[in-house]
Design a protein around this motif. Structure first.
Motif, PDB file in Angstrom:
ATOM      1  N   LEU A 116       0.838  -1.206   0.000  1.00  0.00           N
ATOM      2  CA  LEU A 116       0.000   0.000   0.000  1.00  0.00           C
ATOM      3  C   LEU A 116       0.873   1.257   0.000  1.00  0.00           C
ATOM      4  CD1 LEU A 116      -2.875   1.237   0.218  1.00  0.00           C
ATOM      5  CD2 LEU A 116      -2.564   1.214   2.700  1.00  0.00           C
ATOM      6  N   MET A 117       1.950   1.222   0.793  1.00  0.00           N
ATOM      7  CA  MET A 117       2.829   2.411   0.855  1.00  0.00           C
ATOM      8  C   MET A 117       3.482   2.693  -0.490  1.00  0.00           C
ATOM      9  SD  MET A 117       4.120   2.895   4.495  1.00  0.00           S
ATOM     10  CE  MET A 117       3.113   2.319   5.852  1.00  0.00           C
ATOM     11  N   HIS A 118       3.729   1.635  -1.261  1.00  0.00           N
ATOM     12  CA  HIS A 118       4.299   1.843  -2.592  1.00  0.00           C
ATOM     13  C   HIS A 118       3.306   2.556  -3.526  1.00  0.00           C
ATOM     14  CE1 HIS A 118       7.588  -0.751  -1.389  1.00  0.00           C
ATOM     15  NE2 HIS A 118       8.202  -0.439  -2.507  1.00  0.00           N
ATOM     16  N   TYR A 119       2.004   2.386  -3.250  1.00  0.00           N
ATOM     17  CA  TYR A 119       0.992   3.043  -4.089  1.00  0.00           C
ATOM     18  C   TYR A 119       0.683   4.462  -3.608  1.00  0.00           C
ATOM     19  CZ  TYR A 119       0.086  -1.777  -5.551  1.00  0.00           C
ATOM     20  OH  TYR A 119       0.220  -3.053  -5.998  1.00  0.00           O
ATOM     21  N   ALA A 120       1.125   4.780  -2.383  1.00  0.00           N
ATOM     22  CA  ALA A 120       0.773   6.078  -1.797  1.00  0.00           C
ATOM     23  C   ALA A 120       1.572   7.196  -2.472  1.00  0.00           C
ATOM     24  CB  ALA A 120       1.070   6.058  -0.297  1.00  0.00           C
ATOM     25  N   ASN A 121       0.958   8.350  -2.570  1.00  0.00           N
ATOM     26  CA  ASN A 121       1.596   9.491  -3.213  1.00  0.00           C
ATOM     27  C   ASN A 121       2.949   9.822  -2.563  1.00  0.00           C
ATOM     28  OD1 ASN A 121       2.025  12.550  -3.268  1.00  0.00           O
ATOM     29  ND2 ASN A 121       0.588  12.212  -4.934  1.00  0.00           N
ATOM     30  N   HIS A 122       2.949   9.923  -1.223  1.00  0.00           N
ATOM     31  CA  HIS A 122       4.218  10.267  -0.572  1.00  0.00           C
ATOM     32  C   HIS A 122       5.180   9.074  -0.570  1.00  0.00           C
ATOM     33  CE1 HIS A 122       7.156  12.401   1.617  1.00  0.00           C
ATOM     34  NE2 HIS A 122       6.987  11.731   2.748  1.00  0.00           N
ATOM     35  N   GLY A 123       4.633   7.865  -0.564  1.00  0.00           N
ATOM     36  CA  GLY A 123       5.488   6.676  -0.702  1.00  0.00           C
ATOM     37  C   GLY A 123       6.268   6.766  -2.008  1.00  0.00           C
ATOM     38  N   GLN A 124       5.595   7.154  -3.080  1.00  0.00           N
ATOM     39  CA  GLN A 124       6.246   7.274  -4.385  1.00  0.00           C
ATOM     40  C   GLN A 124       7.324   8.363  -4.353  1.00  0.00           C
ATOM     41  OE1 GLN A 124       4.010   6.778  -7.889  1.00  0.00           O
ATOM     42  NE2 GLN A 124       3.826   4.724  -7.051  1.00  0.00           N
ATOM     43  N   ARG A 125       7.004   9.465  -3.652  1.00  0.00           N
ATOM     44  CA  ARG A 125       7.993  10.549  -3.553  1.00  0.00           C
ATOM     45  C   ARG A 125       9.250  10.034  -2.839  1.00  0.00           C
ATOM     46  NH1 ARG A 125       4.901  13.627  -1.245  1.00  0.00           N
ATOM     47  NH2 ARG A 125       4.196  14.891  -2.986  1.00  0.00           N
ATOM     48  N   LEU A 126       9.046   9.287  -1.740  1.00  0.00           N
ATOM     49  CA  LEU A 126      10.198   8.777  -0.984  1.00  0.00           C
ATOM     50  C   LEU A 126      10.978   7.745  -1.800  1.00  0.00           C
ATOM     51  CD1 LEU A 126       8.641   8.500   2.594  1.00  0.00           C
ATOM     52  CD2 LEU A 126      10.328  10.149   1.803  1.00  0.00           C
ATOM     53  N   LEU A 127      10.286   6.951  -2.587  1.00  0.00           N
ATOM     54  CA  LEU A 127      10.989   5.975  -3.438  1.00  0.00           C
ATOM     55  C   LEU A 127      11.850   6.699  -4.466  1.00  0.00           C
ATOM     56  CD1 LEU A 127       8.192   3.292  -3.986  1.00  0.00           C
ATOM     57  CD2 LEU A 127      10.291   3.025  -2.648  1.00  0.00           C
ATOM     58  N   ARG A 128      11.311   7.800  -5.002  1.00  0.00           N
ATOM     59  CA  ARG A 128      12.108   8.578  -5.970  1.00  0.00           C
ATOM     60  C   ARG A 128      13.365   9.135  -5.316  1.00  0.00           C
ATOM     61  NH1 ARG A 128       6.941  10.254  -7.744  1.00  0.00           N
ATOM     62  NH2 ARG A 128       7.019  12.196  -6.562  1.00  0.00           N
ATOM     63  N   LEU A 129      13.289   9.360  -3.985  1.00  0.00           N
ATOM     64  CA  LEU A 129      14.451   9.883  -3.254  1.00  0.00           C
ATOM     65  C   LEU A 129      15.295   8.743  -2.658  1.00  0.00           C
ATOM     66  CD1 LEU A 129      12.573  12.806  -1.437  1.00  0.00           C
ATOM     67  CD2 LEU A 129      14.363  13.088  -3.162  1.00  0.00           C
ATOM     68  N   ASN A 130      15.073   7.537  -3.139  1.00  0.00           N
ATOM     69  CA  ASN A 130      15.807   6.332  -2.684  1.00  0.00           C
ATOM     70  C   ASN A 130      15.626   6.023  -1.209  1.00  0.00           C
ATOM     71  OD1 ASN A 130      16.858   5.903  -5.247  1.00  0.00           O
ATOM     72  ND2 ASN A 130      18.456   7.441  -4.864  1.00  0.00           N
TER      73      ASN A 130
ATOM     74  N   ASP B 259      13.625   3.688   0.089  1.00  0.00           N
ATOM     75  CA  ASP B 259      12.804   2.476   0.198  1.00  0.00           C
ATOM     76  C   ASP B 259      12.976   1.772   1.539  1.00  0.00           C
ATOM     77  OD1 ASP B 259      15.244   2.349  -1.138  1.00  0.00           O
ATOM     78  OD2 ASP B 259      14.877   0.301  -1.810  1.00  0.00           O
ATOM     79  N   THR B 260      14.150   1.910   2.175  1.00  0.00           N
ATOM     80  CA  THR B 260      14.321   1.260   3.486  1.00  0.00           C
ATOM     81  C   THR B 260      13.423   1.933   4.535  1.00  0.00           C
ATOM     82  OG1 THR B 260      16.261   2.621   3.807  1.00  0.00           O
ATOM     83  CG2 THR B 260      16.645   0.325   3.180  1.00  0.00           C
ATOM     84  N   ASP B 261      13.170   3.236   4.367  1.00  0.00           N
ATOM     85  CA  ASP B 261      12.253   3.920   5.296  1.00  0.00           C
ATOM     86  C   ASP B 261      10.831   3.391   5.133  1.00  0.00           C
ATOM     87  OD1 ASP B 261      14.354   5.379   6.147  1.00  0.00           O
ATOM     88  OD2 ASP B 261      13.565   7.339   5.589  1.00  0.00           O
ATOM     89  N   LEU B 262      10.431   3.159   3.892  1.00  0.00           N
ATOM     90  CA  LEU B 262       9.080   2.615   3.663  1.00  0.00           C
ATOM     91  C   LEU B 262       8.944   1.262   4.362  1.00  0.00           C
ATOM     92  CD1 LEU B 262       8.558   4.850   1.527  1.00  0.00           C
ATOM     93  CD2 LEU B 262       7.528   3.103   0.102  1.00  0.00           C
ATOM     94  N   LYS B 263       9.968   0.431   4.195  1.00  0.00           N
ATOM     95  CA  LYS B 263       9.932  -0.909   4.822  1.00  0.00           C
ATOM     96  C   LYS B 263       9.820  -0.769   6.333  1.00  0.00           C
ATOM     97  CE  LYS B 263      12.374  -3.794   1.582  1.00  0.00           C
ATOM     98  NZ  LYS B 263      13.650  -3.487   0.951  1.00  0.00           N
ATOM     99  N   TYR B 264      10.617   0.142   6.894  1.00  0.00           N
ATOM    100  CA  TYR B 264      10.589   0.328   8.351  1.00  0.00           C
ATOM    101  C   TYR B 264       9.205   0.815   8.802  1.00  0.00           C
ATOM    102  CZ  TYR B 264      11.437   2.088  12.984  1.00  0.00           C
ATOM    103  OH  TYR B 264      11.327   2.301  14.342  1.00  0.00           O
ATOM    104  N   CYS B 265       8.682   1.826   8.124  1.00  0.00           N
ATOM    105  CA  CYS B 265       7.437   2.464   8.573  1.00  0.00           C
ATOM    106  C   CYS B 265       6.211   1.571   8.370  1.00  0.00           C
ATOM    107  CB  CYS B 265       7.225   3.793   7.846  1.00  0.00           C
ATOM    108  SG  CYS B 265       8.480   5.023   8.222  1.00  0.00           S
ATOM    109  N   ALA B 266       6.323   0.560   7.494  1.00  0.00           N
ATOM    110  CA  ALA B 266       5.188  -0.345   7.240  1.00  0.00           C
ATOM    111  C   ALA B 266       5.082  -1.438   8.306  1.00  0.00           C
ATOM    112  CB  ALA B 266       5.332  -0.974   5.858  1.00  0.00           C
TER     113      ALA B 266
END
Ligand code: MLT
Length: 242
Positions: free
Chosen positions: A197-211, A213-220
């Motif tokens: 779900l975080m990968h589909y989120a608008n801010h998730g996408q912004r963070l992925l563009r900024l590399n 992805d480890t933060d997304l994993k942690y926060c999920a």
């Protein structure tokens, strides 16, 4: 449930207001306190953060500034929960300003009880609410610059779902509160795929563009910290004493 701080009414106050910014401010606050930070002090304005923190001993402070997902020049840190470890953060005060999360906290800071929540601290927050039994609770998503965010709403739903399980309530008991029913439904649909779900989120996408992805994993991750950041004076949070 309010999807953004802008939705919070001016003419009402709950017994307990909860700020949620899963990506990433409230996940970072919990991580910093878990690593032993003495307190977190939030600012909407970076210049004010710099000015106030100047009066704090340099070896006892960390300045964290984020705008648009990136670290603000001149700050020690951006807004990653992974920046915090006991070696780095213990005994220090985190002076923090982020795009939406710190603004959300400031919007609700006059409630008699103010805490922050993230997925990482969901059960700790549910247990806190069970013990404190506030009559009215506001779950306020930080969103992104006035818009709804998936990750904050799913977290509100996760907390509500936990409360409902503890009190044997169900969706019928939320009837009439459309935002709450929607938040619980979102959580029930995505509870086993929160990272997706975080990968589909608008801010998730912004963070992925900024590399980030480890933060997304942690926060999920759900329920990994037994921490409830609680406000002790407007804009200053500490770990709720156990
Ligand atoms: C915010 O306050 O908008 C955020 O926490 C942004 C981020 O650093 O990911």
């Amino acid at each position: 449930v309010f999807h953004t701080p802008e939705e919070v009414p001016d003419d009402a106050t709950p017994d307990c207001a909860i700020a949620i910014d899963v990506l990433r401010a409230t996940s970072t606050m919990a991580a910093a306190l878990d690593a032993g930070a003495e307190a977190i002090q939030v600012f909407s304005d970076i210049n004010e953060l710099m000015h106030v923190s100047e009066h704090w001993p340099a070896d006892k402070r960390l300045r964290a500034g984020e705008r648009g997902g990136a670290r603000v020049d001149g700050c020690d840190l951006g807004n990653s929960p992974l920046d915090h470890s006991p070696a780095h953060s213990a005994g220090r005060r985190l002076f923090m300003s982020t795009t939406n999360g710190t603004r959300c906290l400031q919007r609700i800071q006059h409630a008699p009880m103010v805490i922050t929540a993230a997925l990482t601290t969901r059960q700790a927050v549910v247990t806190f609410l069970e013990r404190q039994r506030p009559h009215t609770v506001w779950l306020v998503g930080s969103g992104w610059e006035g818009s709804y965010s998936l990750e904050d709403t799913v977290c509100a739903g996760a907390i509500l779902h936990g409360m409902m399980a503890a009190t044997q309530a169900n969706c019928k008991d939320l009837a009439g509160n459309d935002a709450a029913v929607a938040a619980v439904s979102l959580y029930l649909h995505w509870q086993d795929r929160l990272l997706e779900l975080m990968h589909y989120a608008n801010h998730g996408q912004r963070l992925l563009r900024l590399n980030n992805d480890t933060d997304l994993k942690y926060c999920a991750q759900v329920d990994i910290l037994d921490i409830v950041p609680i406000q002790i004076e407007p804009g200053v949070l500490v770990q709720q004493p156990q």
